[in-house]
Design an enzyme around this catalytic site. Sequence first.
Site, PDB file in Angstrom:
ATOM      1  CE  LYS B 173     -62.264 -65.286  17.918  1.00 28.39           C
ATOM      2  NZ  LYS B 173     -63.305 -64.507  18.601  1.00 28.39           N
ATOM      3  CG  ASP B 191     -56.842 -62.380  19.481  1.00 30.51           C
ATOM      4  OD1 ASP B 191     -57.915 -62.996  19.412  1.00 30.51           O
ATOM      5  OD2 ASP B 191     -56.517 -61.698  20.455  1.00 30.51           O
TER       6      ASP B 191
END
Lengths: 88, 336
Positions: B173, B191
Amino acid sequence: MIEKKVKIINNAGLHTRPAATIVKIASKYKSEFFIFKDGMNINGKSIIGVMTLAAAKGSELKLTFDGEDEKEMAEEILDYFNRGFDEL
Amino acid sequence: MKIDNKNITRKEKITVEYFFKYAKDNFKLKSFTGKIGLNRYITEQNLHRPGLALAGFVGLFSYPRIQVFGNTEISYLKNLTEKQRKSSLKKLMDFEIPCIILTNGVKPFKDMSELAKKRNIAIFGSNLSTTKLIYYLSDFLEDQFAYRFTVHGSLVDVYGVGMLFVGKSGIGKSEVALDLVERGHRLVADDVVILTKKGEGIIMGSGTDLTAHFMEIRGIGIIDVRSMFGVRAIRFQKRVEVVIDLEIWDSKTEYTRTGLDSSTVSLMDIDIPYVKLPIIPGKNITVVSEVIALNYLLKHYDYDAAKVLTERLKKKLETKNSLNDRIIDYFEHDFE
C-alpha cells in the site's frame, strides 16, 4: 482470536525502538495483530501505526491476535511487553 | 473484504474551554465571564433556545445543551421586573447547563452575569444573528461529536478523487502511495487513516497529528513525504470516494470484467464504491489506480464506458448486421 490487556511499564514508554521490535516480531507470524488504544485500532505490523499510539508509561493497551499461529505470536509479544521492552 | 467497523468511537464530551477556543477564532465569540465556567462539559451536539424554560416550564428542558439566548429570550427577560428576571434565570441556572450564548451583540444583564459567576457558568456573546450562529455552531459541534474510526491503509488524492488503499500488511500500500506521489498526486495519510462521518453520506479521511505524511517503506525505513516532495505532495484531509482493496491474485476469486456491476463497501453505514484489485506480475498498480480515478470521474460526469459499449453492442445486434467492420471503411490513399 486471542484478546489480552497489557500495561506499558518502562519509563520511556513505547518509543521508536520497542515499536520497531514489536513490528519485527509481529511480522514473523502469519496471524493478524491489532493494538487498541483511545478509540484507535492500529495494525501491529505497521511501524507508523504503532508509533501513532504514543503510549506513555502506564497506558493500557488491548492486543488482539487472530490467525493460525496466534498462540505463539501472542506469547512472544506479551513476553516482550512484560519485560518492559528490556528496559527495566 | 472486511473493513472493521466495530471500533467506531465518538467524543463523549468537550470542555467549554475547548469549545470557546475554537469559537473565539472562527465565529468571533467573546466572553463576558472571563475564566468562569470553562471547566464545564458540553455533551450534546444540539443547541437549545430556552424560551419556555425562562417562562417557567422546565418539564422537558434540554439543559445539557448549549443555551442560546436570541431576541425572543432577551426581550422576554427585558419585560420582566428585576425580581421576576432573577428568579427566572435562577431557575434556569440551577440546571447543569454547559454555557450560555447571547446573540445579536446583546450584553448580559448585570444580575445575570453575577448569578452566572456564582453558579460557575460561562456567558459568551456574538454579534451574529441567532440563525447564523446556530448554523455555524451546529456544524462545528456535529464535527466534534461525529463518529470516527481508524483504518490501516493509505489515503491518496488522485486527480481529485480520494482513494483509500487497504489490504494486508506488506502487500504494498505504501509503495503504491509513494509511486502516486511521485507522479504528482497528493498523500493524505499512510498506515493510520482516521475516517470521520460527516453528515449523511460523506466520509472524510485524515492522518493523525503525530504521523501524518510520514511513511514506512520496507527496506528504507521511515521517510517524511512532506519534506521530501514538498507541500504539493500532501494534503491534510480528503473525502474518501473509492476504496481499493489490494490482494494477491487468487484464481478462485472472481474479479469484475465489465465494470457493469459495481460493488460498494460500507463505512459507518455509508456505501463507498469499492474495487478489488488483484496484484499479478507485470501489473502496474499505480497506473491502474490512476485509471480507476479517471473512470470514477468519467462516471461522475455521466460517461460510463461499460454502459456505452453495451449500448453499442445492442444496436449492432438490432441491425442484424453481425459482420464486424473496420472502423474505417476505406483507406483512401492514406497510408499513414
